[in-house]
Structure formats: structure tokens, C-alpha cells
Design a protein around this motif. Structure first.
Motif, PDB file in Angstrom:
ATOM      1  N   GLU A 165     -50.066  38.104  36.932  1.00  7.49           N
ATOM      2  CA  GLU A 165     -49.326  39.351  36.685  1.00  7.49           C
ATOM      3  C   GLU A 165     -47.859  39.222  37.084  1.00  7.49           C
ATOM      4  OE1 GLU A 165     -51.123  42.519  38.874  1.00  7.49           O
ATOM      5  OE2 GLU A 165     -50.793  41.615  40.842  1.00  7.49           O
TER       6      GLU A 165
ATOM      7  N   ILE B 207     -53.604  42.269  31.656  1.00  6.52           N
ATOM      8  CA  ILE B 207     -53.318  40.856  31.936  1.00  6.52           C
ATOM      9  C   ILE B 207     -54.438  39.943  31.443  1.00  6.52           C
ATOM     10  CG2 ILE B 207     -51.788  41.379  33.863  1.00  6.52           C
ATOM     11  CD1 ILE B 207     -54.004  40.683  35.793  1.00  6.52           C
TER      12      ILE B 207
ATOM     13  N   ASN C  93     -53.955  47.768  34.458  1.00  2.19           N
ATOM     14  CA  ASN C  93     -53.268  46.486  34.606  1.00  2.19           C
ATOM     15  C   ASN C  93     -54.185  45.293  34.369  1.00  2.19           C
ATOM     16  OD1 ASN C  93     -50.886  44.827  35.528  1.00  2.19           O
ATOM     17  ND2 ASN C  93     -52.370  44.256  37.094  1.00  2.19           N
TER      18      ASN C  93
END
Length: 479
Positions: A108, A434, A430
Motif C-alpha cells: 500500500e 490493493i 483499502n
């Protein structure tokens, strides 16, 4: 309100999110060939390399900014909460999620570096909203993350940190919560109205000092109870797998609370780390990916472990039985929070322990609130690229200070519940992103290792790797 928050958390933090966090960490560990192990020496080397520029901060400043967000109340009150609801075995699962999460942090944070850009003031900005839009092409998804990030970091999470500061001060010296809130809000206003550079300088000075001081204190307590260390380690491992008599009832909770508090503390997969990573001035995105992976180790394997060992070695904790009552009552009646750590240190440093932990917590939590502001401000900057509403930054500052004041005087249960909602929502958005967008980060890792093997100081060329929409890096190459 507490009932509503609890209901929302039971949905957001269902077993699906726990397994997603662990599964993503394992998957990225395999895809990066366990770079968190192979690259450990490189992490240390890169940490002190690089210089700041007019647009970005140095690698160490970016690490300090990231650690200021990671090292907070989760390292003290969060560890105590994990033990209280998941037993000592929860600490083992915090270690697991940190080890696996280091590779997630690399992915990330490297993505944050690849797709960063300059804002109108010339400062580097980046994070999940930026790389979701540029790499995935889904503006609605990027806006969703940006809005969730602003709400979480600007309103929900600061209250947890402020609540623990207030609790610590009240326990140590009987200072009223409202007075603590007033002082913290004034100090916070001075920092956040100073801009990104002031935040970086503040974090660079405070974070190493506070982390080292706290770990030295914890080591002193542990060495004072040195004979208990093998017992503590054995208890943590046995409880993690339900092998310790009496703690089998919380086996599933050990995994859940270990992962939940581990993610809260080290932030791997939350999407917060890429904001600080993107602010760094480096010649190759993988450099900051390595450094940010190391920050996960510092947070959990060092600071959180220090708290866990001092609490368990002194017996200053209790564990709630899901069926009612307590499985263990080393400290009956104590409210879950910094009180556990303060009581543990008091056993070795009577009259001083509670105050020392309160001061450490003040620094830990305050720097985390400052880091939250920077992350929220970065996402406001992302939104302002389209709508251009400068007043939103001022409104964010006011709302964050109000959230700090509110969190200081509310119950710990409500404050933590609101914080968990923010962390859970960010993690869902998130980690899914990713997993979809991992390829550029993996290409950057292979490119970095190839250049290092050739004896070069790696320089990033996105076009040579087939990475599109990394405009800033193409501009730097042209210059």
C-alpha cells in the motif's frame, strides 16, 4: 448510542474482515517472497537515507510521521483491551498480523509513492484515494475512500486517543477530563494550523524520543520480573491456541481481538500509511515501501510487546468470560484502558508508574491525533482537486478539535467503538483495492532488487515497467 455503535461494529468487524486482514497479509508475503524478512537489513539502511526537498520530507521524517499515527493509545490501552476480551493469546495474534501485515504495508505504501502528485502549494500528496483513481480508474471508489477517511480520521478516531489521554491524567493526578481536553485542543490547534512541514518536524523530534523512553521503562519492569518472562511467553502462545486451562472459552476471541487491535495499532492494511509514505522524497517508490514495512515492526513487535509483557508479567489485568464474569482477575474492577499499564508500572515504581505512563500516553496519543489530521487533510486536498472548496480544510480543523474535546469527556467504550467503525470501514475499502491494484507495487519491488543487484542506487522509471498514470515520476525523469 453505545448499542448502535456496538451493532455496527458487529457487522463491520465480522469474522470476514478478520480473515481478510490475515489472508491479505499472507498472500502479499508470498507474492513479495517474504520481503519483510529478506529485506530487513535494507529497511534499516534506507531509514536514514534520503533528504527532504521543497516538495517532500525525508525518508526518516516520513517514517516518523507514519509512526506518529501508528504508535498511539493502541499500544497501551489497545493492548490492554485485547488481553481483557481475548486473553493473553490475543497478543500472539497481534504479532502474527504485524509480521504478515509488514508486506501489506509495503504494497500500500509503494502504491502511495507511485501515484503521488503535487498539490497547489507544491507539497507531495498521495494515498489510497489517489492510487484508486489513477490505477483502477474508479473515481467513485476513490471518492468513497476519501470521504470515509475524512470522517474516520477527522471525527471518529481522534476521540479514542483523547479519551485515553484524559483517563491517564485522571488516574495519575486526578486532573478533570474537561481540563485535559482544553489543554490538548489548544496544543493541537498550534500544530495543525502550521502545515505539513511543521507536522513532519514535530513528529521527527517527538516520536523516537517517546517510543524509546517507553520501551526502556517497559524493559525495566520486565527485567525486574525477569523470572516471569518464560512464563509470560508460554502463556501467550498457549492461550493463542486454546491450550491453557481456563482460557479455552476465549479462543475465537483471541484471534478476533488480536487482529482487531493489531490492525488498529500497526495500521497495516488500513490505508493510513500510504499518506505519510507519499510525502517522502525518494528516488524509487520501493524505498519508502521498505521503510513503512519496518514501521509495523516498531509499532507491534516492540512497543505493543513491551506493554503486553509488563501487564502480564505483573498480573495487572483481567479477562472477561463470554458467559459472564471473569476468567482471571488480577486487577478486578479496573476499567479497560491505560489503568492496566499504569497499575503494572506502579508495582515496580510506586508513586511514579502511573504518572510515567500518563505522560507517555500523552505523547503517543497526541502525535497520533496530529497524524490523523494530516491524513484527513490529504483527502480533503484530493476532494478539492475537483470541487475546490478551500474552507473545507478550516472546517476539518475545527471538527477535529471538537472531536478531541468530545472524546475526552465521553465513556471509553463509546470512544473505542466509534474508532473501530472508522478503522473497519477503511480496512474493507483499502484491502480490496490493493488486492486489485497490487501489480505496480510488485513490479517496483522486482525492479528495485534488480537495480540493487547490479550495484546501482535504484531510480524509478514507470514507463519502462509498463506502469501508466504515474505522471509525477515521468515529470521527474524529464527534469
Amino acid at each position: 448510542m453505545e448499542k448502535l455503535v456496538s451493532t455496527l461494529n458487529s457487522v463491520i468487524w465480522s469474522p470476514a474482515l478478520v480473515y481478510l486482514c490475515l489472508g491479505a497479509g499472507l498472500y502479499f508475503s508470498l507474492r513479495t517472497r517474504f520481503m519483510q524478512v529478506r529485506g530487513f537489513a535494507e529497511m534499516i539502511r534506507l531509514m536514514f537515507k534520503g533528504q527532504s526537498s521543497a516538495s517532500g520530507v525525508s525518508s526518516f521524517q516520513a517514517l516518523a510521521m507514519s509512526l506518529s499515527g501508528r504508535v498511539g493509545t493502541g499500544n497501551i490501552a489497545g493492548v490492554a483491551t485485547a488481553i481483557a476480551f481475548g486473553g493473553p493469546g490475543a497478543v500472539f495474534w497481534m504479532w502474527v498480523v504485524a509480521f504478515l501485515g509488514a508486506s501489506t504495508a509495503y504494497v500500500e505504501s509503494t502504491l502511495g509513492q507511485i501515484y503521488k502528485e503535487r498539490d497547489p502549494s507544491g507539497q507531495y500528496r498521495g494515498g489510497p484515494a489517489y492510487f484508486i483513481e489513477k490505477a483502477m480508474g474508479q473515481t467513485w471508489y476513490a471518492w468513497t475512500f476519501a470521504i470515509v477517511m475524512v470522517v474516520a480520521a477527522g471525527l471518529l478516531l481522534p476521540g479514542v486517543q483523547a479519551n485515553s489521554i484524559a483517563q491517564g491524567m485522571e488516574t495519575a493526578w486526578g486532573i478533570p477530563n474537561w481540563l485535559t481536553a482544553l489543554v490538548v485542543v489548544i496544543a493541537l490547534g498550534f500544530i495543525i494550523f502550521g502545515g505539513v512541514k511543521r507536522i513532519a518536524r514535530f513528529a521527527e523530534f517527538v516520536v523516537p524520543f517517546m517510543a524509546l523512553g517507553y520501551m526502556l521503562m517497559a524493559l525495566y519492569v520486565v527485567f525486574t520480573n525477569l523470572g516471569q518472562v518464560p512464563v509470560v511467553f508460554g502463556l501467550i502462545v498457549k492461550c493463542a491456541f486454546g491450550m491453557q486451562a481456563g482460557f479455552g472459552a476465549v479462543l475465537g476471541l483471541a484471534v478476533q481481538w488480536g487482529v482487531k487491535r493489531g490492525i488498529y495499532s500497526n495500521e497495516a492494511g488500513q490505508g493510513t500509511g500510504p499518506h505519510a509514505a507519499a510525502a517522502a522524497e525518494v528516488s524509487h517508490p520501493a524505498k519508502q515501501g521498505y521503510v513503512q514495512a519496518f514501521s509495523v515492526y516498531v509499532d507491534t513487535l516492540l512497543v505493543c510487546s513491551a506493554t503486553a509483557f509488563l501487564i502480564i508479567s505483573t498480573g495487572m489485568y483481567n479477562v472477561e468470560n463470554p458467559a459472564g464474569g471473569f476468567l482471571y482477575e488480577g486487577l478486578p474492577g479496573a476499567e479497560v484502558g491505560p489503568t492496566y499499564a499504569q497499575s503494572a508500572v506502579e508495582t515496580v515504581l510506586p508513586g511514579w508508574g502511573a504518572g510515567f505512563v500518563a505522560i507517555a500516553l500523552l505523547f503517543f496519543a497526541f502525535t497520533t491525533i496530529v497524524a490523523y489530521y494530516y491524513m484527513a487533510e490529504t483527502n480533503i486536498a484530493y476532494i478539492n482537486r475537483k470541487v475546490h472548496r478551500p474552507w473545507m480544510t478550516f472546517l476539518l480543523r475545527i471538527c477535529l478539535m471538537a472531536a478531541v474535546a468530545y472524546g475526552s469527556v465521553r465513556s471509553a467504550k463509546l470512544a473505542w467503538g466509534l474508532g473501530d467503525i472508522g478503522v473497519g470501514l477503511m480496512a474493507w475499502l483499502n484491502i480490496i483495492a490493493i488486492l486489485i491494484l497490487q501489480k505496480p507495487a510488485l513490479l517496483a519491488l522486482r525492479d528495485y532488487e534488480k537495480q540493487k543487484k547490479a550495484g546501482l542506487d535504484p531510480v524509478f522509471d514507470p514507463q519502462a515497467l509498463g506502469i501508466r498514470n504515474a505522471e509525477l515520476w515521468n515529470e521527474k525523469k524529464a527534469d
